[in-house]
Design a protein around this motif. Structure first.
Motif, PDB file in Angstrom:
ATOM      1  N   LEU A   1     -45.189 -11.215 -14.434  1.00  0.00           N
ATOM      2  CA  LEU A   1     -44.699 -10.264 -15.428  1.00  0.00           C
ATOM      3  C   LEU A   1     -45.812  -9.379 -15.986  1.00  0.00           C
ATOM      4  O   LEU A   1     -45.645  -8.146 -16.045  1.00  0.00           O
ATOM      5  N   PRO A   2     -46.962  -9.932 -16.412  1.00  0.00           N
ATOM      6  CA  PRO A   2     -48.020  -9.050 -16.919  1.00  0.00           C
ATOM      7  C   PRO A   2     -48.465  -8.002 -15.899  1.00  0.00           C
ATOM      8  O   PRO A   2     -48.662  -6.832 -16.238  1.00  0.00           O
ATOM      9  N   THR A   3     -48.613  -8.427 -14.643  1.00  0.00           N
ATOM     10  CA  THR A   3     -49.109  -7.509 -13.618  1.00  0.00           C
ATOM     11  C   THR A   3     -48.098  -6.425 -13.290  1.00  0.00           C
ATOM     12  O   THR A   3     -48.434  -5.236 -13.202  1.00  0.00           O
ATOM     13  N   LEU A   4     -46.837  -6.812 -13.104  1.00  0.00           N
ATOM     14  CA  LEU A   4     -45.824  -5.814 -12.765  1.00  0.00           C
ATOM     15  C   LEU A   4     -45.504  -4.906 -13.944  1.00  0.00           C
ATOM     16  O   LEU A   4     -45.104  -3.751 -13.760  1.00  0.00           O
ATOM     17  N   TRP A   5     -45.657  -5.405 -15.158  1.00  0.00           N
ATOM     18  CA  TRP A   5     -45.498  -4.534 -16.331  1.00  0.00           C
ATOM     19  C   TRP A   5     -46.526  -3.405 -16.268  1.00  0.00           C
ATOM     20  O   TRP A   5     -46.202  -2.231 -16.475  1.00  0.00           O
ATOM     21  N   GLN A   6     -47.771  -3.745 -15.986  1.00  0.00           N
ATOM     22  CA  GLN A   6     -48.822  -2.736 -15.913  1.00  0.00           C
ATOM     23  C   GLN A   6     -48.599  -1.777 -14.752  1.00  0.00           C
ATOM     24  O   GLN A   6     -48.705  -0.559 -14.903  1.00  0.00           O
ATOM     25  N   ARG A   7     -48.270  -2.325 -13.571  1.00  0.00           N
ATOM     26  CA  ARG A   7     -48.135  -1.482 -12.379  1.00  0.00           C
ATOM     27  C   ARG A   7     -46.881  -0.608 -12.431  1.00  0.00           C
ATOM     28  O   ARG A   7     -46.918   0.566 -12.053  1.00  0.00           O
TER      29      ARG A   7
ATOM     30  N   VAL B   1     -44.217  -0.432 -15.196  1.00  0.00           N
ATOM     31  CA  VAL B   1     -43.802   0.173 -16.462  1.00  0.00           C
ATOM     32  C   VAL B   1     -44.866   1.138 -16.979  1.00  0.00           C
ATOM     33  O   VAL B   1     -44.576   2.304 -17.287  1.00  0.00           O
ATOM     34  N   VAL B   2     -46.102   0.669 -17.077  1.00  0.00           N
ATOM     35  CA  VAL B   2     -47.172   1.497 -17.644  1.00  0.00           C
ATOM     36  C   VAL B   2     -47.594   2.602 -16.678  1.00  0.00           C
ATOM     37  O   VAL B   2     -47.648   3.782 -17.037  1.00  0.00           O
ATOM     38  N   ASP B   3     -47.886   2.233 -15.428  1.00  0.00           N
ATOM     39  CA  ASP B   3     -48.426   3.215 -14.478  1.00  0.00           C
ATOM     40  C   ASP B   3     -47.355   4.135 -13.886  1.00  0.00           C
ATOM     41  O   ASP B   3     -47.608   5.324 -13.686  1.00  0.00           O
ATOM     42  N   LEU B   4     -46.170   3.589 -13.597  1.00  0.00           N
ATOM     43  CA  LEU B   4     -45.158   4.369 -12.881  1.00  0.00           C
ATOM     44  C   LEU B   4     -43.976   4.777 -13.747  1.00  0.00           C
ATOM     45  O   LEU B   4     -43.090   5.494 -13.275  1.00  0.00           O
ATOM     46  N   GLY B   5     -43.922   4.325 -14.996  1.00  0.00           N
ATOM     47  CA  GLY B   5     -42.875   4.762 -15.899  1.00  0.00           C
ATOM     48  C   GLY B   5     -41.525   4.089 -15.706  1.00  0.00           C
ATOM     49  O   GLY B   5     -40.501   4.637 -16.134  1.00  0.00           O
ATOM     50  N   TRP B   6     -41.498   2.918 -15.094  1.00  0.00           N
ATOM     51  CA  TRP B   6     -40.233   2.187 -14.970  1.00  0.00           C
ATOM     52  C   TRP B   6     -39.722   1.820 -16.360  1.00  0.00           C
ATOM     53  O   TRP B   6     -40.499   1.582 -17.292  1.00  0.00           O
ATOM     54  N   SER B   7     -38.405   1.723 -16.483  1.00  0.00           N
ATOM     55  CA  SER B   7     -37.817   1.241 -17.728  1.00  0.00           C
ATOM     56  C   SER B   7     -37.856  -0.290 -17.756  1.00  0.00           C
ATOM     57  O   SER B   7     -37.995  -0.945 -16.716  1.00  0.00           O
ATOM     58  N   VAL B   8     -37.723  -0.841 -18.948  1.00  0.00           N
ATOM     59  CA  VAL B   8     -37.651  -2.296 -19.079  1.00  0.00           C
ATOM     60  C   VAL B   8     -36.438  -2.838 -18.316  1.00  0.00           C
ATOM     61  O   VAL B   8     -36.507  -3.882 -17.661  1.00  0.00           O
ATOM     62  N   ASN B   9     -35.329  -2.105 -18.372  1.00  0.00           N
ATOM     63  CA  ASN B   9     -34.135  -2.543 -17.648  1.00  0.00           C
ATOM     64  C   ASN B   9     -34.388  -2.627 -16.155  1.00  0.00           C
ATOM     65  O   ASN B   9     -33.927  -3.558 -15.477  1.00  0.00           O
ATOM     66  N   GLN B  10     -35.118  -1.650 -15.604  1.00  0.00           N
ATOM     67  CA  GLN B  10     -35.435  -1.675 -14.181  1.00  0.00           C
ATOM     68  C   GLN B  10     -36.284  -2.886 -13.821  1.00  0.00           C
ATOM     69  O   GLN B  10     -36.046  -3.551 -12.798  1.00  0.00           O
ATOM     70  N   LEU B  11     -37.278  -3.179 -14.647  1.00  0.00           N
ATOM     71  CA  LEU B  11     -38.149  -4.314 -14.357  1.00  0.00           C
ATOM     72  C   LEU B  11     -37.378  -5.620 -14.423  1.00  0.00           C
ATOM     73  O   LEU B  11     -37.556  -6.509 -13.570  1.00  0.00           O
ATOM     74  N   TRP B  12     -36.511  -5.761 -15.411  1.00  0.00           N
ATOM     75  CA  TRP B  12     -35.738  -7.006 -15.539  1.00  0.00           C
ATOM     76  C   TRP B  12     -34.683  -7.136 -14.436  1.00  0.00           C
ATOM     77  O   TRP B  12     -34.325  -8.236 -14.049  1.00  0.00           O
ATOM     78  N   GLU B  13     -34.201  -6.018 -13.935  1.00  0.00           N
ATOM     79  CA  GLU B  13     -33.301  -6.070 -12.779  1.00  0.00           C
ATOM     80  C   GLU B  13     -34.020  -6.702 -11.595  1.00  0.00           C
ATOM     81  O   GLU B  13     -33.434  -7.486 -10.842  1.00  0.00           O
ATOM     82  N   ALA B  14     -35.295  -6.379 -11.431  1.00  0.00           N
ATOM     83  CA  ALA B  14     -36.078  -6.901 -10.308  1.00  0.00           C
ATOM     84  C   ALA B  14     -36.518  -8.342 -10.509  1.00  0.00           C
ATOM     85  O   ALA B  14     -36.602  -9.114  -9.543  1.00  0.00           O
ATOM     86  N   LEU B  15     -36.794  -8.722 -11.758  1.00  0.00           N
ATOM     87  CA  LEU B  15     -37.381 -10.040 -12.033  1.00  0.00           C
ATOM     88  C   LEU B  15     -36.389 -11.081 -12.540  1.00  0.00           C
ATOM     89  O   LEU B  15     -36.707 -12.267 -12.554  1.00  0.00           O
ATOM     90  N   SER B  16     -35.202 -10.657 -12.957  1.00  0.00           N
ATOM     91  CA  SER B  16     -34.265 -11.607 -13.558  1.00  0.00           C
ATOM     92  C   SER B  16     -32.838 -11.429 -13.064  1.00  0.00           C
ATOM     93  O   SER B  16     -32.275 -12.315 -12.428  1.00  0.00           O
ATOM     94  N   PHE B  17     -32.249 -10.270 -13.336  1.00  0.00           N
ATOM     95  CA  PHE B  17     -30.830 -10.071 -13.049  1.00  0.00           C
ATOM     96  C   PHE B  17     -30.547 -10.086 -11.545  1.00  0.00           C
ATOM     97  O   PHE B  17     -29.627 -10.768 -11.079  1.00  0.00           O
ATOM     98  N   GLY B  18     -31.337  -9.330 -10.786  1.00  0.00           N
ATOM     99  CA  GLY B  18     -31.152  -9.292  -9.336  1.00  0.00           C
ATOM    100  C   GLY B  18     -31.372 -10.631  -8.666  1.00  0.00           C
ATOM    101  O   GLY B  18     -30.550 -11.064  -7.839  1.00  0.00           O
ATOM    102  N   PRO B  19     -32.468 -11.339  -8.976  1.00  0.00           N
ATOM    103  CA  PRO B  19     -32.664 -12.669  -8.385  1.00  0.00           C
ATOM    104  C   PRO B  19     -31.548 -13.651  -8.712  1.00  0.00           C
ATOM    105  O   PRO B  19     -31.156 -14.457  -7.868  1.00  0.00           O
ATOM    106  N   ALA B  20     -31.019 -13.615  -9.939  1.00  0.00           N
ATOM    107  CA  ALA B  20     -29.928 -14.521 -10.297  1.00  0.00           C
ATOM    108  C   ALA B  20     -28.692 -14.260  -9.441  1.00  0.00           C
ATOM    109  O   ALA B  20     -28.066 -15.186  -8.917  1.00  0.00           O
ATOM    110  N   ARG B  21     -28.348 -12.977  -9.280  1.00  0.00           N
ATOM    111  CA  ARG B  21     -27.187 -12.640  -8.455  1.00  0.00           C
ATOM    112  C   ARG B  21     -27.413 -13.049  -7.005  1.00  0.00           C
ATOM    113  O   ARG B  21     -26.496 -13.520  -6.335  1.00  0.00           O
ATOM    114  N   LEU B  22     -28.632 -12.861  -6.519  1.00  0.00           N
ATOM    115  CA  LEU B  22     -28.939 -13.243  -5.141  1.00  0.00           C
ATOM    116  C   LEU B  22     -28.700 -14.733  -4.921  1.00  0.00           C
ATOM    117  O   LEU B  22     -28.214 -15.155  -3.865  1.00  0.00           O
TER     118      LEU B  22
END
Length: 425
Positions: free
Chosen positions: A333-339, A341-362
């Protein structure tokens, strides 16, 4: 947290279908979320609870890891189930799914027992072995494994014979459960350690050709087309060519990507940094950028930690002899937040889709969400600076953690999960 606490203001992400609340409030009582927003403020005022300002911190649902390895879950001096649950839970992971490969291949129902600690809120899911003993020669009893609680079926780090996969999908004992297959052909990879490219030649390491992923991937895409009702999952996509194949497929299968492939590429590595030898191999900048874009667009559905813990003795082996992989749930989470959210401007929702919501559905599980009365939450401080050391509290016991001794920005500072891992049931 203990007793009653009001965080006000604090950023709040409740679920996948709600936007981020930037200046909200959250009231807790003994680690359980009692109220949000104005209701939290009103109830805190009634009880005389003073607020704590956490305006830059994020209250969000727990993370989900769709696949990691744990070769020695109950024995040994390295990473065990207990230490992994401690470190992953402290890092905000509410669900882990363990691959079936290890000292005892989980190819029969009796080998699925004893992995869920009593009274532990972190859910431990188990992938059942796709083949008998994990040898890829004949099928395990898929129906029995799923009846015994397996989350799905996995063939491990490399693709078994296409005929065997075709037979399994045709038999259909897995019904709608996920079948996790890596588009990785070891016979094509050979001794390759880094994906082919100029940097690989310059560093002097054996090259892993791109076709070690794209050829088996073409076979898997055809199998998904032929068996469209099955839930095939491509494990750890790693190349731009693979992304292009997936994006141009009608009704493509699900796919995961390792977090490490989103933050590293061969262009900024040196021959001395051996922790970057992983399966599948690390590629170039174009590969990393294509993976990030595919994840953001939903072509790739989930980020996996894909931890493979090694002990100190294994890490002393020469790079071409040691097992490939690395560990570090607490770094994701710390690393992907920096890469992202901070560097590329992803939203928090996008990051959580990748790290939480999407994996759960999978995994076929309900999405994690913030619920009143629940302790399934994490509090993340993106500005917290901490030192990555092996002897820190809750640190993993694995010896192959990257960035040891390097300050890291961003940390889960609190998590409501109860993790009494001293009692394995």
């Amino acid at each position: 947290m203990t007793e009653t606490m009001l965080l006000d203001p604090v950023q709040v992400l409740v679920s996948s279908d709600q936007p981020l609340q930037v200046a909200s409030a959250a009231l807790f009582e003994d680690d359980r979320l009692i109220a949000l927003g104005d209701e939290a403020r009103e109830r805190a005022a009634e009880q005389g609870v003073a607020s704590q300002s956490r305006a830059h911190q994020l209250l969000a649902p727990c993370l989900v890891d769709p696949h990691s390895s744990l070769p020695s879950p109950f024995t040994g001096g390295g990473e065990t189930l207990e230490t992994l649950i401690h470190s992953a839970g402290r890092a905000g992971y509410g669900q882990l799914a363990l691959l079936p490969n290890g000292e005892s291949e989980r190819d029969s129902p009796e080998r699925l027992k004893g992995f869920q600690p009593r009274g532990c809120d972190l859910k431990v899911h188990l992938w059942g072995s796709f083949s008998h003993r994990g040898e890829g020669e004949r099928l395990s009893s898929h129906a029995d494994l799923l009846d015994a609680g397996a989350i799905g079926l996995s063939a491990g780090q490399q693709i078994p014979s296409v005929n065997l996969i075709d037979r399994a999908l045709l038999l259909g004992e897995m019904a709608g459960a996920p079948v996790l297959i890596a588009p990785n052909d070891p016979s094509l990879r050979g001794n390759g350690m880094i994906r082919e490219g100029v940097e690989t030649l310059r560093a002097g390491w054996p090259a892993d050709p791109t076709i070690s992923e794209t050829l088996p991937m073409g076979q898997l895409l055809e199998l998904q087309r032929r068996h469209s009702t099955r839930k095939l999952v491509l494990m750890n996509l790693s190349t731009a060519d693979g992304v292009e194949m997936l994006s141009h497929t009608t009704s493509p299968p699900l796919a995961t990507v390792s977090w490490w492939h989103l933050v590293q590429d061969r262009s900024n590595q040196t021959a001395e940094n051996t922790h970057w030898f992983v399966t599948p191999s690390i590629g170039g900048q174009a590969d990393r950028q294509a993976l990030i874009q595919a994840l953001g667009e939903g072509t790739i559905n989930a980020v996996a930690v894909h931890g493979i813990p090694l002990d100190d003795e294994e890490c002393l082996l020469p790079p071409d002899q040691r097992p490939k992989g690395l560990s570090g749930h607490h770094l994701v989470l710390p690393t992907l937040w920096q890469r992202l959210v901070v560097d590329l401007g992803w939203s928090v929702n996008q990051l959580w889709e990748a790290l939480s919501f999407g994996p759960a559905r999978l995994l076929g599980q309900d999405e994690e969400r913030l619920s009143i009365g629940s302790n399934r939450w994490l509090l993340f401080d993106p500005d917290q600076i901490w030192n990555q050391t092996r002897d820190a509290p809750y640190a993993p016991k694995a010896a192959n953690q990257p960035w040891i001794g390097v300050p890291i920005r961003g940390q889960v500072v609190s998590c409501g999960l109860k993790i009494p891992t001293n009692q394995i049931g």
